[in-house]
Design a protein around this motif. Structure first.
Motif, PDB file in Angstrom:
ATOM      1  N   ARG A 278       0.801  -1.221   0.000  1.00  0.00           N
ATOM      2  CA  ARG A 278       0.000   0.000   0.000  1.00  0.00           C
ATOM      3  C   ARG A 278       0.832   1.269   0.000  1.00  0.00           C
ATOM      4  O   ARG A 278       0.341   2.329  -0.405  1.00  0.00           O
ATOM      5  CB  ARG A 278      -0.899   0.006   1.233  1.00  0.00           C
TER       6      ARG A 278
ATOM      7  N   SER B 294       0.238   5.190  -1.760  1.00  0.00           N
ATOM      8  CA  SER B 294       0.090   6.372  -0.912  1.00  0.00           C
ATOM      9  C   SER B 294       1.216   7.371  -1.131  1.00  0.00           C
ATOM     10  O   SER B 294       0.982   8.585  -1.187  1.00  0.00           O
ATOM     11  CB  SER B 294       0.042   5.960   0.565  1.00  0.00           C
TER      12      SER B 294
ATOM     13  N   GLU C  22      -8.548   8.793   0.450  1.00  0.00           N
ATOM     14  CA  GLU C  22      -8.501   7.401   0.019  1.00  0.00           C
ATOM     15  C   GLU C  22      -9.808   6.675   0.310  1.00  0.00           C
ATOM     16  O   GLU C  22     -10.210   5.790  -0.446  1.00  0.00           O
ATOM     17  CB  GLU C  22      -7.325   6.699   0.706  1.00  0.00           C
ATOM     18  N   GLN C  23     -10.481   7.056   1.390  1.00  0.00           N
ATOM     19  CA  GLN C  23     -11.779   6.462   1.676  1.00  0.00           C
ATOM     20  C   GLN C  23     -12.823   6.895   0.657  1.00  0.00           C
ATOM     21  O   GLN C  23     -13.627   6.083   0.182  1.00  0.00           O
ATOM     22  CB  GLN C  23     -12.241   6.858   3.084  1.00  0.00           C
TER      23      GLN C  23
ATOM     24  N   SER D 108     -11.952   5.278  -2.692  1.00  0.00           N
ATOM     25  CA  SER D 108     -11.638   3.837  -2.610  1.00  0.00           C
ATOM     26  C   SER D 108     -10.237   3.560  -3.123  1.00  0.00           C
ATOM     27  O   SER D 108      -9.999   2.588  -3.848  1.00  0.00           O
ATOM     28  CB  SER D 108     -12.673   3.015  -3.404  1.00  0.00           C
TER      29      SER D 108
ATOM     30  N   GLN E 176      -6.402   4.168   3.790  1.00  0.00           N
ATOM     31  CA  GLN E 176      -7.525   3.230   3.800  1.00  0.00           C
ATOM     32  C   GLN E 176      -7.203   2.006   4.651  1.00  0.00           C
ATOM     33  O   GLN E 176      -8.068   1.490   5.362  1.00  0.00           O
ATOM     34  CB  GLN E 176      -7.849   2.809   2.373  1.00  0.00           C
TER      35      GLN E 176
ATOM     36  N   THR F  89      -9.255   0.554   7.980  1.00  0.00           N
ATOM     37  CA  THR F  89      -9.631  -0.853   8.079  1.00  0.00           C
ATOM     38  C   THR F  89      -9.048  -1.493   9.340  1.00  0.00           C
ATOM     39  O   THR F  89      -9.735  -2.234  10.044  1.00  0.00           O
ATOM     40  CB  THR F  89      -9.148  -1.617   6.839  1.00  0.00           C
TER      41      THR F  89
END
Length: 328
Positions: free
Chosen positions: A98, A102, A267-268, A271, A277, A281
């Motif tokens: 990830r 980012s 990012e939320q 998506s 994100q 989570t």
């Protein structure tokens, strides 16, 4: 130089320890039960007591906080940051997967906001009380008071849904194989989130740079340069640019933490599979190892940005470098 390196290594080590402790304590104080969050309420109700105890032992939630932290810290020093409960994979692998998305998103947004904010601030300060100056100030005030998630939703509705100029989410096209994804696809999916995220830092840098430019243009040495026949832009470029650039650099590198915080919301909304994100989570699932890993990565990014700012100070203004050498 040796003292400078050693001092910053010690600061970085203490920062990592403090961040990891705070993250573990906050997760322990959370009312979220990791077993229930990851297994689901229905599965947990039908599960036997022995199975619940087995899962708690497997995930380490039955041990005291200090014991879990010591075990995690010992493994982390050996390169093992633990197992993510939500992603069922090593924390290092989840972060590595990830972090690329980012860092690309935040890097583009950070650079764009810094350049745009500095240019708007200088131009507005040089044209004080003009129509352009008033437009820039209104633009910055509106941006500063606009929630990031609302701006992201608005951009998604207008440019993603209504106009169809940008995709409505994700970092790559849906259904495309990984080997078929090109750089153009990645940049295309990142463009709209990066633009929205970049708006976070424009207002502060532009307004602060404007005020600093006005102060510089009203100083005695600038009036002397203008009296010699130099234009406002030439006098500013030769005698005032460095004085304005230093505080702008301070704000720009200080905004790294703000950009990282804003990326969680962006990012939320879009998506976008990044660290932000993943942090949401992990927080909803009580995933302590992943949360601590993301917290350490974000702290390292902010620390590195501040360190780079200190180095750039000496490059831009040699007087700071000389003062530091005399102090040592």
């Amino acid at each position: 130089m040796v003292k400078f390196v050693v001092r910053n290594i010690l600061k970085f080590a203490m920062l990592m320890v403090a961040v990891s402790i705070v993250a573990f304590v906050l997760v322990a104080m959370s009312p979220i039960d990791p077993v229930q969050a990851n297994m689901g309420q229905a599965s947990l109700v039908s599960m036997s007591v022995e199975k619940k105890a087995q899962l708690a032992a497997y995930w380490g939630t039955d041990a005291p906080l200090w014991q879990r932290y010591i075990e995690w810290a010992g493994a982390a020093l050996q390169g093992d940051m633990g197992q993510s409960l939500r992603f069922n994979a090593p924390v290092a692998d989840v972060i590595a997967w990830r972090a690329g998305n980012s860092l690309l998103l935040m890097g583009c947004a950070w650079a764009f906001s810094g350049v745009l904010g500095f240019v708007l601030g200088v131009a507005s300060g040089l044209r004080r009380d003009s129509l352009f100056d008033r437009v820039v100030r209104v633009y910055c005030y509106v941006l500063a008071s606009t929630p990031t998630f609302w701006l992201g939703l608005l951009a998604l509705i207008v440019f993603g849904v209504a106009l169809g100029w940008f995709p409505i989410g994700f970092s790559v096209p849906i259904g495309m194989a990984a080997e078929d994804v090109g750089l153009g696809d990645i940049l295309y999916h990142m463009a709209l989130p990066a633009i929205v995220l970049s708006f976070l830092g424009v207002a502060n840098i532009a307004l602060h740079t404007r005020e600093k430019t006005i102060d510089v243009m009203g100083s005695g040495y600038m009036r002397f340069a203008r009296a010699q026949g130099q234009s406002a832009w030439k006098a500013f470029r030769l005698h005032g640019l460095r004085n304005v650039a230093l505080p702008a650099i301070t704000l720009q590198f200080a905004s790294i933490s703000e950009i990282f915080g804003g990326s969680v919301l962006v990012e939320q909304v879009f998506s976008y599979p990044g660290l932000g994100q993943a942090a949401v989570t992990a927080g909803l699932g009580g995933d302590a190892p992943l949360l601590v890993g993301i917290a350490l990565v974000s702290a390292a990014i902010v620390f590195g940005g501040n360190l780079l700012a200190n180095v750039l100070y000496g490059v831009i203004d040699p007087r700071i470098r000389k003062g530091a050498s005399h102090a040592v």
